[in-house]
Design an enzyme around this catalytic site. Sequence first.
Site, PDB file in Angstrom:
ATOM      1  CG  PHE A 132      -1.784   1.278   1.239  1.00  0.00           C
ATOM      2  CD1 PHE A 132      -2.962   1.324   0.510  1.00  0.00           C
ATOM      3  CD2 PHE A 132      -1.402   2.408   1.948  1.00  0.00           C
ATOM      4  CE1 PHE A 132      -3.739   2.481   0.481  1.00  0.00           C
ATOM      5  CE2 PHE A 132      -2.169   3.563   1.927  1.00  0.00           C
ATOM      6  CZ  PHE A 132      -3.348   3.602   1.195  1.00  0.00           C
ATOM      7  CG  ASP A 216       5.746   3.630   1.783  1.00  0.00           C
ATOM      8  OD1 ASP A 216       5.807   4.172   2.908  1.00  0.00           O
ATOM      9  OD2 ASP A 216       4.705   3.585   1.103  1.00  0.00           O
ATOM     10  CE  LYS A 245      -0.447   5.924   7.840  1.00  0.00           C
ATOM     11  NZ  LYS A 245      -0.260   5.275   6.547  1.00  0.00           N
TER      12      LYS A 245
HETATM   13  C1  LIG Z   1      -0.509   5.522   5.150  1.00  0.00           C
HETATM   14  C2  LIG Z   1       0.472   5.062   4.161  1.00  0.00           C
HETATM   15  C3  LIG Z   1       0.654   5.736   2.946  1.00  0.00           C
HETATM   16  C4  LIG Z   1      -0.221   6.899   2.517  1.00  0.00           C
HETATM   17  O1  LIG Z   1      -0.096   7.977   3.367  1.00  0.00           O
HETATM   18  P1  LIG Z   1      -1.213   9.149   3.319  1.00  0.00           P
HETATM   19  O2  LIG Z   1      -0.670  10.176   4.261  1.00  0.00           O
HETATM   20  O3  LIG Z   1      -2.501   8.537   3.763  1.00  0.00           O
HETATM   21  O4  LIG Z   1      -1.279   9.631   1.923  1.00  0.00           O
HETATM   22  C5  LIG Z   1       1.635   5.274   2.091  1.00  0.00           C
HETATM   23  N1  LIG Z   1       2.418   4.228   2.421  1.00  0.00           N
HETATM   24  C6  LIG Z   1       2.265   3.563   3.585  1.00  0.00           C
HETATM   25  C7  LIG Z   1       3.178   2.426   3.900  1.00  0.00           C
HETATM   26  C8  LIG Z   1       1.278   3.955   4.487  1.00  0.00           C
HETATM   27  O5  LIG Z   1       1.119   3.258   5.628  1.00  0.00           O
END
Ligand SMILES: *Cc1c(COP(=O)(O)O)cnc(C)c1O
Length: 385
Positions: A132, A216, A245
Amino acid sequence: MTLAELQELERTSTMPTYARQPVEFVRGEGARLWDADGNEYLDFLSGISVTSVGHCHPRVVAAVREQVGRLMHASNLFYTEPAMRLAARLSQCSLGGKVFLCNSGAEANEAAIKLVRKARPLGDVVVLHGAFHGRTYGALSATPQESKQAPFAPLVPGFRAVEPTPAAVAAAVDGHTAAVLLEPIQGETGVHVLSEELLRAARGACDEHGAALVFDEIQCGMGRTGTLWAYEQTGVRPDAITAAKALGAGLPVGALVTGERLADVLAPGDHGSTFAGGPVVAAAAITALELIDDPSLLARVRELGARLAAGLETLPHVLAVRGRGLMLACELDLPAPAVARRALLDQRIVVNATGPTTLRMLPPLTIGEADVDEALERLRAAVEG
Ligand SMILES: *Cc1c(COP(=O)(O)O)cnc(C)c1O
């Protein structure tokens, strides 16, 4: 307003994109939240790995209050000290290259995708099943989940999704690959820790073909696993990481951080964002980094993570526990959404279900033993129904 009135406004006025639980939170402090009726909850989700230093940490509140009354916005046409200090700190505490500040996780991944494409024009981006990376078009195109992608076709071309195995990743990378983009721990799909072998295979293939390896760390970074960045517990150093986050301690801020090799790929005019690196969110993020990039806090995350994981193993209906540090999930032999709902409404502990049988825990990194033990008692009651 009553909850029923809020729900009516939601129904008439908001796009129905969220399946909200029937609770209105009005206040938070540390690992506790309070609803509109004054009930206290133990927060073991942290707004999905956002409030990692706890709700309304006094040092974050003070830094934000000070900055918000001095200067809220100036634009990136000018200098502000918080943005420059945040970028310098982020680089120093990770890959040592350069930083692009932005406003969210998806935006951080968008910046990463643009950067690796510019570094290798027309190159493919290899991503993993189970990933994701966000909801904007580039990030969504990097998120190989049929239900999330299908309604929004056509997507951005040039993404190749492969099984998360060392052989599949190695086979997917060639001279046309711009990057391999992966989460060292896949968060949204249920806390799956990628193997060291997979990460090494990705590193080796990227090195062999001159592709970039991008991690990520939006969910697993910022101390969540017991080191500031998840990659530190692997033998693999990426060429770039994305963060968001927990970076803003509750305020919206994201970042792309590179190592030396990719530091100067983007040039003036290539990328930008009006709000990015604004002084208020940057002040919050500097404070969050000061609080989290602390060996004793990170050691506590590892200790308390081990205590929570061991406790979860002993609960009825728990088949397996996965994760690292305070990023944990358990696989149940019961429907997890119903357990999460009982946990919230009956036991007043906030967790969430990432799938039909998976319950995820992302507590603040500042919790204590007593919080862990209390969470285990409440979760036991919730699984027992
Ligand atoms: C939450 C998340 C995203 C997206 O972040 P947003 O601030 O909601 O756009 C991307 N990658 C990972 C691994 C995430 O947990």
